[in-house]
Design an enzyme around this catalytic site. Structure first.
Site: not given
Ligand code: GDP
Length: 328
Positions: A8, A12, A57, A78, A80, A127, A129, A151, A186
């Site tokens: 990743g 960011q 990945l 990182l 994803a 996360s 989330e 996600y 971002r």
């Protein structure tokens, strides 16, 4: 010199973490996906000290090759597919990359470390989330997970798989449960950057309005530059563990609009903001607020940049960027 591999690297967090590790004297390797990845040049320009390796990945053998090439002491996963709204439209792809991708990289680390399970320290980007329909306020490491999007479900898989590898094989594997973290880097699909960019364009007369989704959702927003420091600190502990990384403050999308428009001197933004069901989600995460006590006590970590400073920084950066793009 310690060596680190970051998946990743084009995102960011990958960029901020690479800068941090380079400043600490690491040899840094970044995994980059795909032929002619359009972000390769941007990464080269931003963090020229990073050596780029090609891999994906979803392809275990490419990860094993990357491990052999980088010979890392630390691996930061990182990578994803990270945009929540998109994950309903691409649930299987999100599951393959964001969920099963974690298993692939854990397996690559395990196979590479066959002579000593603690040879490599591993960080998984989990996360907030995962908390979804929150079962406790504020959310901490022990809070029951109740994800509300494909996600979120994929991140839960990666989180528990990281814990499972730690417990099954004695690996130094840590999961950082990071709450939303933002910066001028971002992606423009996320709400903070969408707003900061639109506000800058409105100020410069390049745009008239901004079309938004749910304005009542609340998030615990921190600064990405602060959050990568917590990732690094996790891997410097004697044992792997799980940590919530958050500011402990929550703000609504309306407050985000207040601060962003405030930065251009507009106090009543109602004339500029429209709502459209297009930006509503099939299931919403209404409220996130993290309890970072464990990160504070164990890692000695504290966020430095507050909400207003963060949003103002993003608007100012977008004003500069949009001025340059418009040739002013
Ligand atoms: P997330 O927390 O990872 O989903 O980060 P986002 O920045 O994508 O979204 C944060 C919150 O902003 C969610 O509750 C969204 O529903 C809400 N939101 C409201 N309007 C928008 C919008 O136009 N775009 C995005 N991305 N989010 C929005």
């Amino acid at each position: 010199m310690p060596r680190a591999l970051i998946t990743g690297i084009t995102g960011q967090d990958g960029l901020y973490l690479a800068e941090l590790l380079l400043s600490k004297g690491y040899d840094v390797f970044g995994l980059i996906r795909g032929q002619n990845n359009p972000k390769r040049e941007m990464v080269r320009r931003t963090v020229p000290g990073v050596e780029l390796l090609t891999g994906d990945l979803t392809d275990l053998s490419s990860l094993l090759r990357a491990m052999e090439a980088a010979r890392p002491d630390e691996v930061y996963n990182l990578g994803a597919i990270s945009f929540v709204a998109y994950s309903w439209e691409n649930a299987m792809l999100t599951t393959d990359v964001t969920g099963k991708g974690v298993l692939n990289i854990l397996e690559a680390v395990r196979l590479y470390s066959h002579d000593d399970p603690r040879k490599v320290r591993f960080y998984q980007a989990s996360s907030s989330e995962m908390f979804g329909k929150v079962q406790e306020v504020p959310q901490r490491e022990s809070t029951l997970l109740w994800p509300r999007s494909p996600y979120g479900v994929a991140k839960v898989f990666g989180h528990y798989m990281t814990i499972n590898y730690r417990e099954s094989y004695g690996m130094h594997a840590s999961s950082g449960i990071l709450f939303n973290h933002e910066s001028p880097r971002r992606g423009p699909e996320f709400v903070t950057r969408k707003v900061s960019r639109a506000v800058a364009r409105i100020e410069l007369g390049l745009q008239d309005e901004i079309v938004m989704g749910n304005l009542d959702a609340k998030r615990d927003w921190g600064y990405a530059g602060d959050y990568v420091e917590a990732m690094w600190r996790m891997l410097q502990q004697d044992e792997g563990d799980d940590y919530v990384v958050a500011t402990g403050e929550t703000h609504s999308i309306r407050e985000l609009l207040d601060v962003a428009f405030g930065a251009i001197g507009v106090s009543d933004w109602s004339g500029y903001v429209k709502q459209d069901p297009r930006f509503m989600r099939p299931a919403e995460v209404e409220l996130l607020i993290g309890d970072p006590s464990k990160a504070r006590t164990v890692l000695g970590w504290e966020p430095k940049v507050g909400f207003e400073q963060l949003v103002t920084m993003m608007v100012e950066n977008d004003l500069e960027e949009q001025r340059a793009l418009a040739g002013r």
